[in-house]
Design a protein around this motif. Structure first.
Motif, PDB file in Angstrom:
ATOM      1  N   GLU A  17       0.877  -1.173   0.000  1.00 42.16           N
ATOM      2  CA  GLU A  17       0.000   0.000   0.000  1.00 42.16           C
ATOM      3  C   GLU A  17       0.917   1.225   0.000  1.00 42.16           C
ATOM      4  O   GLU A  17       1.746   1.406   0.898  1.00 42.16           O
ATOM      5  CB  GLU A  17      -0.899  -0.010   1.244  1.00 42.16           C
ATOM      6  CG  GLU A  17      -1.556   1.293   1.589  1.00 42.16           C
ATOM      7  CD  GLU A  17      -2.595   1.749   0.574  1.00 42.16           C
ATOM      8  OE1 GLU A  17      -3.021   0.924  -0.249  1.00 42.16           O
ATOM      9  OE2 GLU A  17      -2.972   2.923   0.616  1.00 42.16           O
ATOM     10  N   GLU A  61      -0.275  -0.865  -5.453  1.00 39.60           N
ATOM     11  CA  GLU A  61      -1.295  -0.005  -6.039  1.00 39.60           C
ATOM     12  C   GLU A  61      -0.650   1.090  -6.871  1.00 39.60           C
ATOM     13  O   GLU A  61       0.450   1.551  -6.581  1.00 39.60           O
ATOM     14  CB  GLU A  61      -2.163   0.620  -4.950  1.00 39.60           C
ATOM     15  CG  GLU A  61      -1.423   1.593  -4.062  1.00 39.60           C
ATOM     16  CD  GLU A  61      -2.344   2.473  -3.232  1.00 39.60           C
ATOM     17  OE1 GLU A  61      -3.536   2.540  -3.550  1.00 39.60           O
ATOM     18  OE2 GLU A  61      -1.853   3.088  -2.280  1.00 39.60           O
ATOM     19  N   SER A  63      -0.198   4.728  -7.667  1.00 31.97           N
ATOM     20  CA  SER A  63      -0.369   5.867  -6.755  1.00 31.97           C
ATOM     21  C   SER A  63       0.355   7.100  -7.279  1.00 31.97           C
ATOM     22  O   SER A  63       1.190   7.688  -6.593  1.00 31.97           O
ATOM     23  CB  SER A  63       0.144   5.497  -5.361  1.00 31.97           C
ATOM     24  OG  SER A  63      -0.122   6.505  -4.423  1.00 31.97           O
ATOM     25  N   GLU A  67       4.688   4.639  -6.644  1.00 26.14           N
ATOM     26  CA  GLU A  67       4.941   3.193  -6.642  1.00 26.14           C
ATOM     27  C   GLU A  67       6.158   2.822  -7.486  1.00 26.14           C
ATOM     28  O   GLU A  67       6.526   1.655  -7.572  1.00 26.14           O
ATOM     29  CB  GLU A  67       3.709   2.456  -7.175  1.00 26.14           C
ATOM     30  CG  GLU A  67       3.495   2.523  -8.681  1.00 26.14           C
ATOM     31  CD  GLU A  67       2.867   3.823  -9.145  1.00 26.14           C
ATOM     32  OE1 GLU A  67       2.568   3.931 -10.356  1.00 26.14           O
ATOM     33  OE2 GLU A  67       2.672   4.729  -8.319  1.00 26.14           O
ATOM     34  N   ALA A  84      -1.696  -2.491  -9.530  1.00 28.61           N
ATOM     35  CA  ALA A  84      -3.153  -2.623  -9.442  1.00 28.61           C
ATOM     36  C   ALA A  84      -3.841  -1.290  -9.689  1.00 28.61           C
ATOM     37  O   ALA A  84      -3.466  -0.257  -9.113  1.00 28.61           O
ATOM     38  CB  ALA A  84      -3.543  -3.164  -8.074  1.00 28.61           C
ATOM     39  N   GLY A  86      -6.707   1.439  -9.304  1.00 32.96           N
ATOM     40  CA  GLY A  86      -7.490   1.823  -8.135  1.00 32.96           C
ATOM     41  C   GLY A  86      -8.963   1.449  -8.216  1.00 32.96           C
ATOM     42  O   GLY A  86      -9.549   1.008  -7.225  1.00 32.96           O
ATOM     43  N   THR A  89      -9.396  -2.340  -7.554  1.00 29.52           N
ATOM     44  CA  THR A  89      -9.161  -2.744  -6.170  1.00 29.52           C
ATOM     45  C   THR A  89     -10.267  -2.251  -5.241  1.00 29.52           C
ATOM     46  O   THR A  89     -10.640  -2.939  -4.297  1.00 29.52           O
ATOM     47  CB  THR A  89      -7.789  -2.227  -5.674  1.00 29.52           C
ATOM     48  OG1 THR A  89      -7.712  -0.812  -5.851  1.00 29.52           O
ATOM     49  CG2 THR A  89      -6.660  -2.893  -6.451  1.00 29.52           C
ATOM     50  N   ASP A 106      -6.242  -1.523   3.339  1.00 28.14           N
ATOM     51  CA  ASP A 106      -5.946  -1.556   1.905  1.00 28.14           C
ATOM     52  C   ASP A 106      -4.806  -2.520   1.587  1.00 28.14           C
ATOM     53  O   ASP A 106      -4.826  -3.195   0.556  1.00 28.14           O
ATOM     54  CB  ASP A 106      -5.594  -0.156   1.412  1.00 28.14           C
ATOM     55  CG  ASP A 106      -6.825   0.725   1.263  1.00 28.14           C
ATOM     56  OD1 ASP A 106      -7.946   0.210   1.440  1.00 28.14           O
ATOM     57  OD2 ASP A 106      -6.670   1.920   0.969  1.00 28.14           O
ATOM     58  N   LEU A 110      -5.167  -5.599  -0.944  1.00 30.29           N
ATOM     59  CA  LEU A 110      -4.303  -5.766  -2.114  1.00 30.29           C
ATOM     60  C   LEU A 110      -3.690  -7.162  -2.173  1.00 30.29           C
ATOM     61  O   LEU A 110      -3.565  -7.758  -3.247  1.00 30.29           O
ATOM     62  CB  LEU A 110      -3.191  -4.716  -2.096  1.00 30.29           C
ATOM     63  CG  LEU A 110      -3.591  -3.291  -2.491  1.00 30.29           C
ATOM     64  CD1 LEU A 110      -2.485  -2.310  -2.129  1.00 30.29           C
ATOM     65  CD2 LEU A 110      -3.885  -3.219  -3.980  1.00 30.29           C
TER      66      LEU A 110
END
Length: 321
Positions: A17, A61, A63, A67, A84, A86, A89, A106, A110
């Motif tokens: 996360e 994720e 972001s 990330e 992933a 958003g 998810t 979260d 994930l």
């Protein structure tokens, strides 16, 4: 590293996360969680520790670029990793009944998402040319959006000083856009793979160099997708809204919206110059479809055709399938 998800062991999962300064890390099957700094050194240490028994499958994720260190460390260590989306998810979290949203919740979600989903795409590092093209194109598109906003402000009465300021700002940004377009064209021409793909894409009626560049920048996977994947990745796949005897209107959603603006202009050009697309649009209108639905359908056909010409390496012949 295998690119086939079915060949990857997903019994050992590490989920990240992501935030700007820190990462909440959840592991399965031991269901342990820690928080580490968002630095390459801390990430490598965490991943190497997870590799002692067997290689983990990594999920993080998307972001806003924070990330990137996770993705790059996974590639350096040869670990399979998925970035992933958003929306997917959050929908998965709703499926699990997780209404709360915290870093801890979260991170666990994930990890479960990585364990239970069967259609995950493994992240592949883009080439440096793709990174450069995407950066140039994104800046160009941001400026074009700002120009539209300033032009909209000019439609309303202003004092002369404000009007002059707006026109000056539009003129400066328009020159910037021209300069960026020239840099994009130069990069495409000087990169053999870009030039080859651009030539194929522009063989499709209505698709010009700017639309081709947008696809090369934002959809580098184009040419390796199925018809359905090509439509879905840019948010042009129609989703059913049916329940019982009710047949709702199909709607498009999600996808890479940056490409859709270029595809819209390409669809208008195609509708003007391609007789087969004109006939296709007339058939849709005769069935009672609104004009916007017809344009969207042409956009969908365009991305499918563009995917096909890149996949086959053969220029378009103008057929509407």
């Amino acid at each position: 590293m295998s690119s086939n998800l079915n060949e990857i062991d997903r019994t050992n999962i590490i989920a990240f996360e992501v935030s700007k300064a820190s990462l909440t890390v959840r592991s399965l099957p031991d269901d342990q969680q820690v928080t580490i700094p968002n630095t390459a050194q801390a990430i490598k240490r965490q991943l190497k520790a997870a590799c002692k028994d067997r290689r983990p499958f990594v999920d993080c994720e998307a972001s806003g670029g924070y990330e990137r260190s996770v993705l790059e460390c996974c590639v350096e260590l040869g670990l399979p990793v998925h970035r992933a989306h958003g929306t997917r998810t959050r929908n998965f979290a709703k499926y699990l009944g997780l209404s709360a949203k915290t870093d801890a919740v979260d991170a666990r979600m994930l990890a479960l998402f990585a364990a239970k989903s069967d259609d995950l795409r493994l992240w592949q590092p883009p080439s440096k040319e793709t990174v450069e093209l995407r950066g140039l194109r994104r800046r160009r598109d941001d400026l074009a959006q700002m120009i539209r906003k300033e032009q909209n402000r000019l439609e309303h009465p202003h004092i002369k000083t404000v009007e002059r300021s707006l026109k000056r700002h539009v003129r400066i940004m328009a020159n910037e856009v021209k300069e960026l377009d020239a840099q994009i064209a130069k990069l495409v021409t000087s990169t053999p793979e870009f030039r080859r793909k651009s030539d194929l894409l522009t063989s499709v009626v209505g698709v010009g160099p700017k639309t081709a560049a947008a696809c090369l920048a934002y959809v580098p996977e184009l040419g390796s997708l199925t018809k359905g994947q090509a439509a879905a990745i840019v948010g042009l796949a129609p989703h059913a809204q049916d329940s019982g005897t009710l047949k709702g209107h199909r709607r498009i959603s999600g996808g890479r919206r940056e490409v859709r603006a270029s595809l819209y202009m390409a669809a208008l050009s195609t509708l003007r110059y391609d007789p087969m697309m004109q006939s296709f649009a007339r058939r849709l209108r005769a069935r009672g479809k609104p004009a916007k639905v017809a344009i969207t359908a042409i956009m969908r056909k365009l991305i499918v055709i563009m995917n096909a010409v890149l996949k086959t390496g053969e220029p378009a012949r103008g057929a509407v399938s």
